[in-house]
Design a protein around this motif. Structure first.
Motif, PDB file in Angstrom:
ATOM      1  N   THR B  39       1.011  -1.338   0.033  1.00  0.00           N
ATOM      2  CA  THR B  39      -0.157  -0.120  -0.012  1.00  0.00           C
ATOM      3  C   THR B  39       0.771   1.285  -0.017  1.00  0.00           C
ATOM      4  N   ARG B  42       2.405   2.121  -3.402  1.00  0.00           N
ATOM      5  CA  ARG B  42       1.569   2.181  -4.331  1.00  0.00           C
ATOM      6  C   ARG B  42       1.050   3.746  -4.135  1.00  0.00           C
ATOM      7  N   LEU B  43       1.104   3.986  -2.685  1.00  0.00           N
ATOM      8  CA  LEU B  43       0.818   5.485  -2.253  1.00  0.00           C
ATOM      9  C   LEU B  43       1.900   6.291  -2.788  1.00  0.00           C
ATOM     10  N   LEU B  45       3.885   5.773  -5.454  1.00  0.00           N
ATOM     11  CA  LEU B  45       3.789   5.562  -6.825  1.00  0.00           C
ATOM     12  C   LEU B  45       2.876   7.023  -7.258  1.00  0.00           C
ATOM     13  N   LEU B  46       1.734   6.834  -6.583  1.00  0.00           N
ATOM     14  CA  LEU B  46       0.440   7.920  -6.874  1.00  0.00           C
ATOM     15  C   LEU B  46       1.116   9.366  -6.514  1.00  0.00           C
ATOM     16  N   LYS B  47       1.526   9.710  -5.360  1.00  0.00           N
ATOM     17  CA  LYS B  47       2.428  10.873  -5.240  1.00  0.00           C
ATOM     18  C   LYS B  47       3.389  11.239  -6.128  1.00  0.00           C
ATOM     19  N   SER B  49       3.512  10.400  -9.354  1.00  0.00           N
ATOM     20  CA  SER B  49       2.665  10.510 -10.481  1.00  0.00           C
ATOM     21  C   SER B  49       2.143  11.949 -10.443  1.00  0.00           C
ATOM     22  N   LEU B  50       1.440  12.374  -9.481  1.00  0.00           N
ATOM     23  CA  LEU B  50       0.908  13.694  -9.174  1.00  0.00           C
ATOM     24  C   LEU B  50       1.906  14.683  -9.338  1.00  0.00           C
ATOM     25  N   SER B  51       3.007  14.347  -8.667  1.00  0.00           N
ATOM     26  CA  SER B  51       4.105  15.661  -8.591  1.00  0.00           C
ATOM     27  C   SER B  51       4.700  15.903 -10.126  1.00  0.00           C
ATOM     28  N   SER B  52       4.868  14.703 -10.759  1.00  0.00           N
ATOM     29  CA  SER B  52       5.402  14.896 -11.849  1.00  0.00           C
ATOM     30  C   SER B  52       4.514  15.429 -13.178  1.00  0.00           C
TER      31      SER B  52
END
Lengths: 221, 474
Positions: B39, B42-43, B45-47, B49-52
């Motif tokens: 988890t 994945r968290l 990874l999500l962060k 993705s958002l910051s990039s």
């Protein structure tokens, strides 16, 4: 004569803006104290205002764009934000950061726009998103992106999927995700904009990430 | 995730927002728990993705357009003096009339206009006076200029200075042009101390020596105000529904209960705010009592206010008590008035009656039939005014027949689609309570109560949420 001088002033302004335009960073500008520029702008110093405008126009534009998903409207609302900043700068009192004030104006204008246009679509987080034919999941895009990091089409696809996911969040969750995860603000700075305690920002951010991950099917593998 | 570490903990951990102790606890847990590890990955990874996400750039003409808009806005703000505008208008009218129309005709036109304006103004003032809608029993009105009592009659206009006395068993309803509706009950003595209309707003003052007065203001009352003076206190209202009872034998002890909105009660220089679902009592010469919740009987009596003014045709009958979620699950009755014109489809009315009968007869088949028909009809006749009440009823009905998942879905819809509805906090409380008591899902119950505290911090339902967290700590 007066008209000629006014025109010259605008021409000079354009030259200053074109030559002296600061190159925007990928992350929003650090929230250094803007006190000196604000104090000058309050006295009518147009150059001081322009410096502030150039510093925050892109972060504000991006903030509004991510909230609305509509680039053209985001530009319009950004213009309106800075018009209000300019015409009301003498009313700005240093209770909070100048940047927080600008963000708050932008947020309120966006909220009013979305409410008037009924753009807000409240979707229960448990509602399953129908998988369209040919649609791929975000995890698949990210997996491909690591293999082909320079592929611009994949980059765009990722951003499109993320924006669609963000569009489905509740407004409160959209705001914290954009401010903290996309624009990189701290809990404290986001709290100043959203007018809530930093611990509430953390709490909302956690729910927002959880909901966004579920929307983007981050845990389905 | 059924661990001691939850998603919120991991979220704060990735942001570096944990204390040292929490951080050590989480890191220790991550060494043992593969699920949380994944988890967290994945968290992150999500962060990432958002910051990039690359920021969008403004269009080329952005600055130019902004400067143009700013310039136009500043020019608009240059004020034009009223005198200049009026002067120009008058001279235009004069120039238009002077060469063409004879003097006598002009004079006649001006006189006619003056009479019309004067008459129109008087009618405007007259039509905004409150009037008597209905009377039951003997009601007398004392008119100061005439210095005599007359028997009140329907449609009678009331003016400042009028005194209204109701006999035993008499009731009179007063309407003030879509602003408020009032009911003066038996054995009452009330003076209209002030009646002022300015720019469409009403400024009203009642002096009550004894008796009962109930007032229900409408949405159009915004901008107006009303104050009630009793021997014990002064109550000020801005937009609300409330009842006031002045007891003459005790020297004017005043009881005030609020159904909706808020009333400010002033006595001995002290202000007390009485919110919806609360009451206060003031004895002459004393401070107002601290507001407390209305009792069940008082709550039932005060609901008479729903009969005044613009009668809602659909009302979900729940109180303002802290345990009202239990009332909701009974299920709470849906009151449908019989006033006309009808604004709700007749089929809906019929189905609600079938459901009420099915509850009385305990008929499961009828329940399933009725609930299905009800949902179909809501889709066919969406009405934002009544949908939230119907959804609340459907939610409580699903709970009643044991379909907890559907109950949660329905209450969730109320919270998401009608966040400003007065019972949305109750809907949120219902979701959390069902998770807690019926589905035994502590994690979702916790999340539900947290949302309640965050989104509806001032609602009476937060009492239940606080109790839940208090028990959690034990």
């Amino acid at each position: 004569m007066i008209k000629f001088l006014q025109n010259m002033e605008y021409f000079a302004l354009f030259c200053v803006l074109y030559i002296g335009r600061l190159k925007s960073e990928d992350m929003p500008p650090s929230f250094d104290v803007d006190d000196e520029l604000v104090a000058k702008a309050k006295k009518g110093d147009r150059r001081a205002f322009d410096e502030l405008y150039n510093k925050y126009k892109r972060p504000i534009l991006n903030y509004i764009y991510r909230l609305t998903g509509d680039f053209h409207q985001a530009e319009e609302l950004t213009h309106e934000t800075f018009i209000r900043v300019y015409t009301n700068i003498d009313r700005y009192i240093k209770k909070a950061k100048f940047s927080s004030w600008v963000y708050t104006i932008a947020g309120n204008l966006t909220k009013n726009f979305l409410r008037d246009r009924s753009y807000i679509e409240k979707v229960s987080i448990d509602k399953k998103i129908a998988k369209e034919e040919g649609e791929i999941s975000l995890l698949d895009v990210i997996a491909d992106e690591t293999k082909r990091p320079d592929d611009q089409i994949l980059k765009k696809e990722k951003e499109r999927l993320i924006q669609r996911g963000i569009d489905k969040l509740k407004p409160k969750h959209k705001q914290v995700i954009i401010l903290c995860d996309i624009q990189g603000l701290s809990y404290e700075d986001a709290a100043g904009i959203l007018k809530c305690p930093p611990v509430t920002v953390g709490s909302r951010l956690s729910r927002a990430r959880e909901n966004l991950a579920r929307i983007l099917r981050f845990y389905e593998r | 995730m059924n661990c001691r570490v939850n998603f919120k903990d991991l979220s704060r951990y990735t942001d570096g927002a944990c204390t040292q102790k929490e951080k050590e606890r989480i890191e220790l847990h991550l060494k043992e728990c593969q699920e949380c590890k994944q988890t967290l990955a994945r968290l992150n990874l999500l962060k990432a993705s958002l910051s990039s996400i690359a920021p969008v750039k403004e269009s080329e003409s952005f600055d130019f357009v902004f400067n143009q808009k700013l310039k136009e806005r500043l020019e608009e703000e240059v004020s034009v003096s009223l005198n200049e505008v009026l002067g120009k208008a008058i001279s235009k009218i004069r120039d238009a009339f002077v060469p063409k129309v004879p003097v006598l005709v002009r004079v006649a036109v001006v006189l006619v206009l003056a009479v019309a304006v004067f008459g129109g103004y008087n009618y405007y003032i007259y039509s905004r006076l409150p009037f008597i809608e209905t009377i039951s029993g003997i009601v007398k009105v004392y008119r100061a200029p005439a210095a005599r009592y007359i028997i009140a009659r329907p449609n009678m206009r009331l003016r400042e200075g009028y005194r209204i006395e109701t006999a035993q068993d008499a009731v009179v309803n007063i309407i003030s042009r879509n602003k408020y509706a009032a009911r003066i009950k038996e054995d009452s003595d009330i003076v209209i101390a002030k009646l002022d209309v300015r720019n469409g707003n009403h400024f009203t003052k009642f002096d009550i020596t004894s008796g009962k007065l109930m007032v229900n203001t409408t949405e159009a009352f915004k901008g107006s105000n009303m104050s009630i003076q009793t021997p014990a206190c002064e109550a000020k209202v801005v937009g609300t529904a409330f009842a006031i009872d002045v007891d003459k034998p005790s020297g004017g002890t005043t009881w005030l209960g609020v159904l909706q909105g808020k009333v400010k009660v002033t006595s001995q220089g002290t202000d007390v705010y009485v919110n919806a679902g609360q009451k206060t009592q003031v004895e002459p010469g004393s401070l107002p009592d601290i507001p407390t919740l209305l009792s069940d009987n008082e709550w039932k009596l005060i609901q008479e206010l729903y009969q005044l003014g613009e009668k809602p045709q659909v009302v979900l009958l729940v109180s303002m008590r802290a345990n009202r979620v239990e009332e909701l699950f009974k299920p709470a009755p849906l009151y449908i008035s019989d006033t006309t014109p009808r604004t709700i489809p007749t089929e809906l009315e019929a189905i609600i009656r079938i459901i009420n009968r099915a509850i009385e007869d305990n008929d499961m088949g009828a329940h399933r039939f009725a609930i299905g028909r009800l949902e179909q009809l809501l889709k066919k006749h969406p009405n934002p005014r009544y949908n939230p009440q119907f959804l609340m009823f459907i939610g409580s009905y699903y709970y009643y027949i044991g379909n907890y998942e559907k109950a949660i879905d329905t209450f969730d819809r109320v919270v998401n689609e009608y966040p400003d509805y007065s019972l949305s906090s109750l809907a949120q409380c219902a979701v959390a309570t069902i998770y807690q008591n019926n589905l035994r899902d502590k994690k979702k119950a916790t999340a539900g109560f947290e949302e309640l505290l965050e989104n509806f911090p001032d609602s009476i339902d937060t009492v239940r949420a606080r109790k839940f967290f208090k028990n959690l700590k034990k």
